[in-house]
Design an enzyme around this catalytic site. Sequence first.
Site, short mmCIF file in Angstrom:
data_model
loop_
_atom_site.label_atom_id
_atom_site.label_comp_id
_atom_site.label_asym_id
_atom_site.label_seq_id
_atom_site.Cartn_x
_atom_site.Cartn_y
_atom_site.Cartn_z
CE LYS A 196 -4.20 -1.82 2.53
NZ LYS A 196 -3.88 -3.58 1.91
C1 LIG Z 1 -4.56 -4.45 1.45
C2 LIG Z 1 -3.84 -5.95 1.63
C3 LIG Z 1 -4.42 -7.08 1.15
C4 LIG Z 1 -5.24 -6.34 -0.60
O1 LIG Z 1 -5.28 -6.08 -0.75
P1 LIG Z 1 -7.11 -5.13 -2.37
O2 LIG Z 1 -6.03 -4.58 -2.96
O3 LIG Z 1 -7.65 -4.36 -1.04
O4 LIG Z 1 -7.34 -6.93 -2.29
C5 LIG Z 1 -3.71 -8.06 0.54
N1 LIG Z 1 -2.17 -8.26 1.62
C6 LIG Z 1 -1.87 -7.48 2.54
C7 LIG Z 1 -1.01 -7.20 3.81
C8 LIG Z 1 -3.30 -5.90 2.24
O5 LIG Z 1 -2.13 -4.75 3.46
#
Ligand SMILES: *Cc1c(COP(=O)(O)O)cnc(C)c1O
Length: 431
Positions: free
Chosen positions: A107
């Site tokens: 993210k």
């Molecule tokens: C947010 C997150 C996900 C999921 O990602 P999406 O884009 O919401 O499908 C998977 N793994 C981790 C570690 C995350 O922080």
Amino acid sequence: MKFYSLNNSKIQASFKEAVIDGIAPDKGLYFPEEIQPLPANFFENIDSYSNHEIAFKAIHQFVDKNIPDEVLKEIIKKVLDFDFPLVQIEENVATLELFHGPTMAFKDVGARFMAECLGHFSEDKNNEVIVLVATSGDTGGAVANGFLGVKGVNVVILYPSGKVSDIQEKQLTTLGQNIVAMEVNGTFDDCQRMVKTAFLDAEITNQKKLTSANSINVARWLPQLFYFLFAYKQARTKGKEIVFAVPSGNFGNICAGIVAQKLGMPVKHFVASTNANTVVPNFMKSGVYEPMPSIATISNAMDVGDPSNFIRIRHLYQDDFLTIQENLSSYSFSDEATKSIMKMIYAESGYIMDPHGAVGYLGLKEYQKSNPNTYGVFLETAHPVKFLDVVEDTLGLSPKIPPQIQKVMGRKKKAMKINTYEELKSYLMDS
Ligand SMILES: *Cc1c(COP(=O)(O)O)cnc(C)c1O
């Protein structure tokens, strides 16, 4: 380039408007009116481009004239100042490690890109933007870090007291400056509800410009396509068709990968791996989309019962069920299966997967059972220390804490404790 609302294509916005508003006035998600493929020789010669050049070419048509090219290049340079290595795990299986950024979760890319865009757009204004976000863990840290010190933007992060890990709590409560953490006496759903109520509260929105920083925002969603291209650049040398397996919750990450495919990136197939939250695997069987209440699992960043970006995926494939099935498979895995594959991979190769990456690996292997002659890439979405309890319990070892995490562990937590929506509202009105 315009973006239109998926509820009504007549409602349109520029990139700038879409980023500042987050969601269309009719509550639809914004979607680009056109995705122009990149020239075929771009993919043939991708080795000759740096990651920064690849990212610029890929995102340029979406940003268009809303940000001058030179500024966009600077933003990309700031956002992508870490590596995206592809690590071979076994024959025809590699992991794309997305955890080398400041908060060690994928993210970081979207949060930093959005922060830089919003910072650019609020430069010339004196009315400040408030980014309001609820987090169950990883989003808060990435947003806090990405927006730290960005002028004209104040960030308020709500998190459920006692329900995020120590590392995650430190990442979102210790930065100060323009970042305020609110520790909510309640669950993640309570935090989410307070945020939604604030967005609909005219007394607030008449006076303050509020926006959200989750993956519905195009500036957080689209830059996630960068690292699919970086992975392609590394994996194409294997000479096989490429399959991406993505551990999915809100389906923003995998949806960005599908945009890379629309740009012309050669991909055989996508696999959306989920935990016990099976809305999409069910849809792929029945063609019926039925949201359900979320179920708590050890891969808790994917505990989502109504994935907000799935509608964008359907739209990318013209909402044609057969086309979706040709390009996408989705499988669900239990916590037990997740733990046992973490143990097995550690025993066989010494590689420590976090529970989310492990779910991704399982989905890839499921697909490769009937498609063995492919090169599979699963995304490692977080460093294993971000989910320390699960990793320690499952593998009986404590992974080394990397320096960027150690740094925040020593800092002092600063959070405002709140119990009710009224407390959030009075803070927002007075800030
Ligand atoms: C947010 C997150 C996900 C999921 O990602 P999406 O884009 O919401 O499908 C998977 N793994 C981790 C570690 C995350 O922080």
